[in-house]
Design an enzyme around this catalytic site. Sequence first.
Site, mmCIF file in Angstrom:
data_model
loop_
_atom_site.group_PDB
_atom_site.id
_atom_site.type_symbol
_atom_site.label_atom_id
_atom_site.label_comp_id
_atom_site.label_asym_id
_atom_site.label_seq_id
_atom_site.Cartn_x
_atom_site.Cartn_y
_atom_site.Cartn_z
ATOM 1 N N HIS A 180 74.601 49.454 81.280
ATOM 2 C CA HIS A 180 74.919 49.687 82.692
ATOM 3 C C HIS A 180 76.728 49.687 82.739
ATOM 4 O O HIS A 180 77.909 48.875 82.028
ATOM 5 C CB HIS A 180 74.555 48.868 83.964
ATOM 6 C CG HIS A 180 74.956 47.236 83.963
ATOM 7 N ND1 HIS A 180 74.235 46.805 84.138
ATOM 8 C CD2 HIS A 180 76.082 47.005 83.665
ATOM 9 C CE1 HIS A 180 75.270 45.342 84.000
ATOM 10 N NE2 HIS A 180 75.637 45.279 83.916
ATOM 11 N N ASP B 59 81.130 47.024 92.927
ATOM 12 C CA ASP B 59 80.120 46.881 93.229
ATOM 13 C C ASP B 59 79.852 45.252 94.344
ATOM 14 O O ASP B 59 80.850 44.755 93.908
ATOM 15 C CB ASP B 59 78.920 45.955 92.374
ATOM 16 C CG ASP B 59 79.982 46.288 90.840
ATOM 17 O OD1 ASP B 59 80.402 45.306 91.061
ATOM 18 O OD2 ASP B 59 79.178 46.437 89.980
ATOM 19 N N ASP C 273 72.669 45.738 79.494
ATOM 20 C CA ASP C 273 71.560 46.618 79.005
ATOM 21 C C ASP C 273 72.505 47.817 79.259
ATOM 22 O O ASP C 273 71.376 49.552 79.380
ATOM 23 C CB ASP C 273 70.924 46.868 80.104
ATOM 24 C CG ASP C 273 71.487 47.068 81.551
ATOM 25 O OD1 ASP C 273 72.575 47.169 81.626
ATOM 26 O OD2 ASP C 273 71.004 46.703 82.713
#
Length: 260
Positions: free
Chosen positions: A138, A67, A136
């Site tokens: 991810h 990413d 979270d």
Amino acid sequence: MEVVIKQDYEQMSKAAAEIVSEVLNTKPNAVLGMATGSTPLGLYQELVRLHKEEELDLSRVTTFNLDEYVGLPVNHPQSYHYFMHEHFFKHVNIPLHNINIPSGTTSNYPAFCQWYEERITECGGIDLQILGIGSDGHIAFNEPTSSLSSRTRLKTLSEQTIDDNARFFERREDVPVYAITMGVGTILESRKLLLVASGKSKAPAIAQAVEGPVTSMITASAIQLHRDATVFVDEEAAAELTMRDYYDFIYNAKPAAPKS
Ligand code: PGA
């Protein structure tokens, strides 16, 4: 899934680096999926050490990063391009043209995302994907409710991720709101997954990813669907796992399986 619990961050990083080096010894032209964040730093440091001191050769390796923040130029100190070059690429011998990182400044994101997917396929797919996990839950920037079949695309960061990553920026408002990220579906197509997590802030996410239901609310739980996934954690990140004795038994005792 194999879960390996190591005493501390350093031991966890070394054990994870060993898996990467085993893959490279078996397949010197392997395609590696790279992750950024604080957690894989120790793993990268160990790979750099293996390269400098123990002749680990990466000259035929191709890499794909997971990413990148949208809007940060490659030379921005918080861009993942900059991070990867500073912490890894400039210390090893991967040819520059074999390094692929999503562009955070392309003029056409859908076209770029499609090209990135095609490039992965052209290179034969990813042999080993390194992953971190967000608090979270991810993987890459696949925030809660991301489709478990998603492909490389633009994603809006969750409030939790923006809070977590604000420590690297001068002000919280400076954290980019969008990222370009490989999808969960893209990640699951890698032949091998290696997820690293360290520290108590990751303990709830690790417990949910490893032992909870498969859910798009915790995209890391999708690794349960993968045939060859290993999770490396330190004691703190393992704190909320309920089956830890079982994981330790398998890893340490390596009980011999029946032959037939
Ligand atoms: P961290 O990030 O290693 O900096 O905690 C992990 C992630 O968000 O994937």
